[in-house]
Design a protein around this motif. Structure first.
Motif, PDB file in Angstrom:
ATOM      1  N   SER A   6     -32.635  -1.398 -37.710  1.00  0.00           N
ATOM      2  CA  SER A   6     -31.562  -1.420 -38.696  1.00  0.00           C
ATOM      3  C   SER A   6     -31.315  -2.860 -39.113  1.00  0.00           C
ATOM      4  CB  SER A   6     -30.286  -0.816 -38.102  1.00  0.00           C
ATOM      5  OG  SER A   6     -29.782  -1.660 -37.077  1.00  0.00           O
ATOM      6  N   VAL A   7     -30.324  -3.082 -39.949  1.00  0.00           N
ATOM      7  CA  VAL A   7     -30.018  -4.442 -40.420  1.00  0.00           C
ATOM      8  C   VAL A   7     -29.763  -5.381 -39.247  1.00  0.00           C
ATOM      9  CG1 VAL A   7     -28.336  -5.825 -41.691  1.00  0.00           C
ATOM     10  CG2 VAL A   7     -29.152  -3.677 -42.654  1.00  0.00           C
ATOM     11  N   GLU A   8     -29.046  -4.905 -38.250  1.00  0.00           N
ATOM     12  CA  GLU A   8     -28.699  -5.755 -37.103  1.00  0.00           C
ATOM     13  C   GLU A   8     -29.937  -6.312 -36.405  1.00  0.00           C
ATOM     14  OE1 GLU A   8     -26.299  -7.922 -34.671  1.00  0.00           O
ATOM     15  OE2 GLU A   8     -25.695  -6.742 -36.437  1.00  0.00           O
ATOM     16  N   ASP A   9     -31.022  -5.571 -36.421  1.00  0.00           N
ATOM     17  CA  ASP A   9     -32.233  -5.990 -35.722  1.00  0.00           C
ATOM     18  C   ASP A   9     -32.977  -7.111 -36.442  1.00  0.00           C
ATOM     19  OD1 ASP A   9     -32.065  -3.950 -33.629  1.00  0.00           O
ATOM     20  OD2 ASP A   9     -32.401  -2.553 -35.265  1.00  0.00           O
ATOM     21  N   SER A  10     -32.571  -7.412 -37.674  1.00  0.00           N
ATOM     22  CA  SER A  10     -33.191  -8.507 -38.427  1.00  0.00           C
ATOM     23  C   SER A  10     -32.371  -9.791 -38.359  1.00  0.00           C
ATOM     24  CB  SER A  10     -33.361  -8.101 -39.903  1.00  0.00           C
ATOM     25  OG  SER A  10     -34.186  -6.982 -40.023  1.00  0.00           O
ATOM     26  N   ARG A  11     -31.238  -9.749 -37.694  1.00  0.00           N
ATOM     27  CA  ARG A  11     -30.363 -10.922 -37.583  1.00  0.00           C
ATOM     28  C   ARG A  11     -30.960 -11.901 -36.577  1.00  0.00           C
ATOM     29  NH1 ARG A  11     -25.033 -10.906 -38.924  1.00  0.00           N
ATOM     30  NH2 ARG A  11     -24.984  -8.622 -38.754  1.00  0.00           N
ATOM     31  N   ILE A  12     -31.107 -13.167 -36.965  1.00  0.00           N
ATOM     32  CA  ILE A  12     -31.722 -14.168 -36.092  1.00  0.00           C
ATOM     33  C   ILE A  12     -30.722 -14.641 -35.046  1.00  0.00           C
ATOM     34  CG2 ILE A  12     -32.708 -16.495 -35.990  1.00  0.00           C
ATOM     35  CD1 ILE A  12     -33.868 -15.989 -38.781  1.00  0.00           C
TER      36      ILE A  12
ATOM     37  N   GLU B 124     -40.186 -17.061 -34.746  1.00  0.00           N
ATOM     38  CA  GLU B 124     -41.288 -17.107 -35.720  1.00  0.00           C
ATOM     39  C   GLU B 124     -41.965 -15.749 -35.832  1.00  0.00           C
ATOM     40  OE1 GLU B 124     -45.428 -17.430 -37.042  1.00  0.00           O
ATOM     41  OE2 GLU B 124     -44.795 -17.038 -34.970  1.00  0.00           O
ATOM     42  N   ARG B 125     -42.135 -15.060 -34.697  1.00  0.00           N
ATOM     43  CA  ARG B 125     -42.732 -13.726 -34.748  1.00  0.00           C
ATOM     44  C   ARG B 125     -41.786 -12.723 -35.416  1.00  0.00           C
ATOM     45  NH1 ARG B 125     -44.386 -15.041 -29.422  1.00  0.00           N
ATOM     46  NH2 ARG B 125     -42.803 -13.608 -28.583  1.00  0.00           N
ATOM     47  N   LEU B 126     -40.479 -12.868 -35.196  1.00  0.00           N
ATOM     48  CA  LEU B 126     -39.514 -12.007 -35.880  1.00  0.00           C
ATOM     49  C   LEU B 126     -39.629 -12.167 -37.391  1.00  0.00           C
ATOM     50  CD1 LEU B 126     -37.025 -10.100 -35.927  1.00  0.00           C
ATOM     51  CD2 LEU B 126     -35.602 -12.166 -35.765  1.00  0.00           C
ATOM     52  N   VAL B 127     -39.772 -13.395 -37.859  1.00  0.00           N
ATOM     53  CA  VAL B 127     -39.928 -13.642 -39.294  1.00  0.00           C
ATOM     54  C   VAL B 127     -41.174 -12.947 -39.820  1.00  0.00           C
ATOM     55  CG1 VAL B 127     -40.376 -15.433 -41.037  1.00  0.00           C
ATOM     56  CG2 VAL B 127     -38.626 -15.809 -39.266  1.00  0.00           C
ATOM     57  N   ARG B 128     -42.282 -13.047 -39.091  1.00  0.00           N
ATOM     58  CA  ARG B 128     -43.504 -12.367 -39.529  1.00  0.00           C
ATOM     59  C   ARG B 128     -43.373 -10.851 -39.442  1.00  0.00           C
ATOM     60  NH1 ARG B 128     -47.899 -13.317 -36.307  1.00  0.00           N
ATOM     61  NH2 ARG B 128     -46.932 -14.712 -34.785  1.00  0.00           N
ATOM     62  N   ALA B 129     -42.618 -10.383 -38.463  1.00  0.00           N
ATOM     63  CA  ALA B 129     -42.432  -8.941 -38.305  1.00  0.00           C
ATOM     64  C   ALA B 129     -41.555  -8.357 -39.400  1.00  0.00           C
ATOM     65  CB  ALA B 129     -41.823  -8.636 -36.939  1.00  0.00           C
ATOM     66  N   GLN B 130     -40.704  -9.181 -39.995  1.00  0.00           N
ATOM     67  CA  GLN B 130     -39.812  -8.720 -41.063  1.00  0.00           C
ATOM     68  C   GLN B 130     -40.277  -9.269 -42.415  1.00  0.00           C
ATOM     69  OE1 GLN B 130     -37.524  -6.397 -38.493  1.00  0.00           O
ATOM     70  NE2 GLN B 130     -37.590  -6.458 -40.691  1.00  0.00           N
ATOM     71  N   SER B 131     -41.585  -9.238 -42.611  1.00  0.00           N
ATOM     72  CA  SER B 131     -42.168  -9.728 -43.862  1.00  0.00           C
ATOM     73  C   SER B 131     -41.909  -8.745 -44.996  1.00  0.00           C
ATOM     74  CB  SER B 131     -43.676  -9.910 -43.676  1.00  0.00           C
ATOM     75  OG  SER B 131     -44.274  -8.665 -43.316  1.00  0.00           O
ATOM     76  N   ASP B 132     -41.917  -9.246 -46.242  1.00  0.00           N
ATOM     77  CA  ASP B 132     -41.855  -8.347 -47.396  1.00  0.00           C
ATOM     78  C   ASP B 132     -42.974  -7.303 -47.273  1.00  0.00           C
ATOM     79  OD1 ASP B 132     -39.774  -9.758 -48.531  1.00  0.00           O
ATOM     80  OD2 ASP B 132     -41.055 -10.954 -49.835  1.00  0.00           O
ATOM     81  N   PRO B 133     -42.712  -6.033 -47.581  1.00  0.00           N
ATOM     82  CA  PRO B 133     -41.517  -5.462 -48.190  1.00  0.00           C
ATOM     83  C   PRO B 133     -40.442  -5.025 -47.203  1.00  0.00           C
ATOM     84  CG  PRO B 133     -43.182  -3.765 -48.050  1.00  0.00           C
ATOM     85  CD  PRO B 133     -43.807  -5.025 -47.494  1.00  0.00           C
ATOM     86  N   TYR B 134     -40.586  -5.354 -45.902  1.00  0.00           N
ATOM     87  CA  TYR B 134     -39.548  -5.020 -44.941  1.00  0.00           C
ATOM     88  C   TYR B 134     -38.312  -5.878 -45.174  1.00  0.00           C
ATOM     89  CZ  TYR B 134     -43.297  -2.614 -42.439  1.00  0.00           C
ATOM     90  OH  TYR B 134     -44.335  -1.781 -42.104  1.00  0.00           O
ATOM     91  N   PRO B 135     -37.135  -5.422 -44.744  1.00  0.00           N
ATOM     92  CA  PRO B 135     -35.939  -6.279 -44.798  1.00  0.00           C
ATOM     93  C   PRO B 135     -36.180  -7.545 -43.982  1.00  0.00           C
ATOM     94  CG  PRO B 135     -35.333  -3.985 -44.363  1.00  0.00           C
ATOM     95  CD  PRO B 135     -36.829  -4.061 -44.243  1.00  0.00           C
ATOM     96  N   ASN B 136     -35.955  -8.701 -44.592  1.00  0.00           N
ATOM     97  CA  ASN B 136     -36.323  -9.965 -43.957  1.00  0.00           C
ATOM     98  C   ASN B 136     -35.364 -10.360 -42.837  1.00  0.00           C
ATOM     99  OD1 ASN B 136     -36.843 -10.815 -47.293  1.00  0.00           O
ATOM    100  ND2 ASN B 136     -38.545 -10.593 -45.870  1.00  0.00           N
TER     101      ASN B 136
END
Length: 313
Positions: free
Chosen positions: A203-209, A219-231
């Motif tokens: 969910s949105v909460e899981d993309s919060r750094i 850095e892996r979280l950023v790659r895991a939330q790449s476009d088109p996923y919610p960044n």
């Protein structure tokens, strides 16, 4: 064999395509209605449209009901094949076919059962991901494995890259697994439940750094939330910003997690790690960001001055 398919989005679409291209008769397709959920609008090739194009009857359902169960009893399928079916299939359905129900899951089971396995695996630094075809039983993603295929996770792979690597495995895996089942094979490999892990929907909460994480993990979280996923996102001076590209710093930096510290290479270093005060941690080099209005910036243009903090809220 007479086959019924339960599936959704591109994963289900690839599965149905493999079944339609096989020698077997696809008697019915069951799929979910279109959804507005952020993760279900991605990779949303329509199973219903593909079935209709081939004259296969379609049922739209969020979950199986008594009417569907009765219809399946009339059809008497030899096999059910499921991929990315998002709700529970009860035993009166998955045990109905004489060959049982084959489920196709985009992880190397028994690890990463459940939801969003590619994203979780990338965040956790796994070296391989893949696709598993297994026979369904009463526990989610826990039945014996028919076959499994793996691909390597590259050092700069995004979740989008991993999606394309694994989705291309679905057709061959489905075709081979169904052929094995049709041949009468039943000597499948039991899953080692001591190695099992189960993950929830993102969910949105899981993309919060969380800046207390090590820079390597962020850095892996950023790659895991790449476009088109919610960044992956953070906040700077009251504005939410999405991190589009980042890397781990060459040097080590000390201080307080989240501090906007110093330019390095093509970006700006953010102090990271719960123990950053000791000065032995690498930082996260943010290279590209997107603001709430959709504008993208090089980090060196967005962070005009050093200082201040990136925060979770």
């Amino acid at each position: 064999m007479r086959v019924v398919m339960f599936g959704y989005q591109t994963w289900g679409h690839r599965t149905l395509r493999a079944l339609l291209d096989s020698e077997h008769d696809v008697a019915l397709v069951v799929t979910h209605p279109r959804s507005d959920h952020a993760y279900e609008r991605i990779w949303a090739d329509s199973v219903a449209d593909l079935a209709a194009q081939h004259g296969v009857e379609v049922v739209l359902a969020n979950r199986p009901d008594e009417a569907l169960t009765a219809w399946l009893r009339e059809i008497q399928p030899d096999l059910i094949v499921a991929n990315n079916w998002r709700t529970w299939i009860p035993p009166e359905i998955f045990t109905l076919p004489r060959h049982g129900t084959l489920n196709v899951h985009d992880s190397l089971l028994p690890a990463y059962a459940g939801f969003s396995p590619l994203i979780w695996a990338l965040i956790n630094g796994e070296k391989e991901v893949g696709v598993t075809a297994h026979m369904m039983d009463a526990d989610l993603d826990a039945g014996p494995i028919v076959l499994q295929r793996a691909v390597e996770v590259g050092p700069r792979d995004t979740a989008t890259d991993l999606f394309h690597k694994t989705v291309d495995l679905i057709g061959p895996v489905v075709s081979e697994a169904v052929t094995l089942i049709a041949s009468g094979r039943t000597d499948w490999t039991a899953q080692d439940r001591t190695k099992a892990s189960f993950f929830h929907k993102r969910s949105v909460e899981d993309s919060r750094i969380d800046w207390s994480w090590p820079a390597e993990d962020i850095e892996r979280l950023v790659r895991a939330q790449s476009d088109p996923y919610p960044n992956a996102f953070t906040h700077y001076r009251g504005e939410r910003i999405r991190i589009l590209r980042a890397s781990v710093s060459r040097s080590c930096y000390g201080g307080t997690p989240g501090r906007v510290f110093i330019p390095e290479g093509d970006g700006v270093v953010i102090v990271a790690g719960a123990d950053a005060r000791y000065g032995r941690n690498h930082g996260l080099v943010i290279e590209r960001v997107r603001t709430e209005d959709g504008t993208e910036y090089a980090a060196t243009d967005y962070f005009r001055t050093m200082g201040g903090y990136l925060t979770a809220h």
